[in-house]
Scaffold this active site. Sequence first.
Site, short mmCIF file in Angstrom:
data_model
loop_
_atom_site.label_atom_id
_atom_site.label_comp_id
_atom_site.label_asym_id
_atom_site.label_seq_id
_atom_site.Cartn_x
_atom_site.Cartn_y
_atom_site.Cartn_z
N TRP A 84 -0.98 -7.01 -0.68
CA TRP A 84 -0.84 -5.68 -1.27
C TRP A 84 0.41 -4.97 -0.76
CZ3 TRP A 84 -3.23 -2.39 -4.68
CH2 TRP A 84 -2.97 -1.01 -4.55
N MET A 85 1.07 -4.23 -1.68
CA MET A 85 2.19 -3.35 -1.34
C MET A 85 1.97 -2.00 -1.99
SD MET A 85 6.11 -3.59 -2.82
CE MET A 85 6.94 -4.56 -1.57
N ASP A 132 3.44 2.38 -0.85
CA ASP A 132 4.59 3.26 -0.63
C ASP A 132 5.79 2.62 0.07
OD1 ASP A 132 2.57 4.96 -1.43
OD2 ASP A 132 2.59 6.17 0.38
#
Length: 483
Positions: A34-35, A37
């Site tokens: 997950w990515m 900000d």
Amino acid sequence: MYTRENADKFIESRKHLLNGEYRLRYHLMSEFGWMNDPNGFVYFNGEYHMFYQHYPYQPVWGPMHWGHAVSRDLIEWKHLPVALAPDQEYDRDGCFSGSAIEKGGMLYLMYTGHIVTGPDKEVHYSQNQNIAVSDDGVHFQKLASNPVIRPEQIPADVSQKDFRDPKVFERDGGYYAVLGSNDGKGSGLLLMYRSDDLLNWTFVNEIARSDGHMGDNWECPDLFELEGQDVLMLSPQRMPAQGDDFQNLHSTAYMIGRLDTEHGRFLYDRYEQIDCGFDFYAPQTTIDDNGRRIVIGWMETWETEIPTQLGHYWAGAMTLPREVVMQGDKLFFKPIEEMAVYRQNGYEASNVLIDGELDLGVSGDSYELEVVFRADQAEEFGLKLRVHGDEETVLSYSAADGRFRFNRDKAGIGLGGERRTKVGLNDGLLELRVFVDKSSVEVFIQGGAKVMTGRIYPGAQSLGIKAYAIGSCSMVSFKKWDI
């Protein structure tokens, strides 16, 4: 506790599982998981550093780490070891967003430590601010004196738990950090702290607050100087729509004004939307060695489904880097000039009459377009991208209401919907620069006066490019390059 070393080992052992169907070619993504900000965006030792909120173990939000990548041109990125992991008591449930600053040849990261304090992690939590330091820009050591700003330094009349996303900068011989928060009564606000050494911080003031129409919590502030004026960017949560603007549940806005550091106030007259599309949040800026102010945002939005979370082993990407330019009393956002280096297989056409639908004879899933339309007698005109069968992504302009539309109702397996924005023609002309990258579309309208960004998930056969008009118009010029 999580560790950086375990995160790196896990990524290396699992990244072969990635499904590349919707992986972007010229945007920054995580190697696995997950990515969200962008964090710590900074130009340091001849390279652009981008850190980012990262859960390496699954393509879902989890205890936040800081991923890390570097680039010399903002397009090709090299992944470095995970920079921060939630491995201390004060950040045990997440190293939340923050920023970076250089001091004495060292790179300092300032970030939010997140601690869950009760049975409901959505309600029971505490947040604090911390520093990690590096002499090589790769390996970071958290300070023994962390947290450097503690919960007891939060003013009594604001939220005692929403206290995050420090943007740190230097001005007039001192360091300042601006943080996102709210008043607990439905209005977002920003707090400012001051330090002489980045280690010892004192509260200055609440610098800005919602006018009642800008959401119940403010996140990810960014404050910088441009052309002698101060610019404040922020991400208001649950901001009510205002006509065509701020249609997403969580939005982004900017204000141009003046920061009064002595009294701790940001003085401004109005706010504007940064991106008018579907997927743009938490933008962060830096200034590079050429004096350019560059902004990158997270190319997703909260509380929506992301198709790559199921069976693809990754989720989230960054937008194209955009140069921020002051034109009059507004900001324009322009693709960085480095993009031109990656153009291949150029194609051009000019003075094309359009009446109905026209297949332009070119195709692709990763390309740039430069298109200039003359409205002439058309009621509506525009482009259809990633076309095959019933699938299409439609970018259109309506002369009747002066609105540009980005419609993805038939764009593939992801969410549909339409976003609209008011745009004036320039002597009857509409100028577009469009960047398509497998599962993303970014449209720069009238030289960057407006930008619209959205994720799309069409089938692999959906490669066609068409122009269309209801009534007749002309395409003054059409240019396409593969990227």
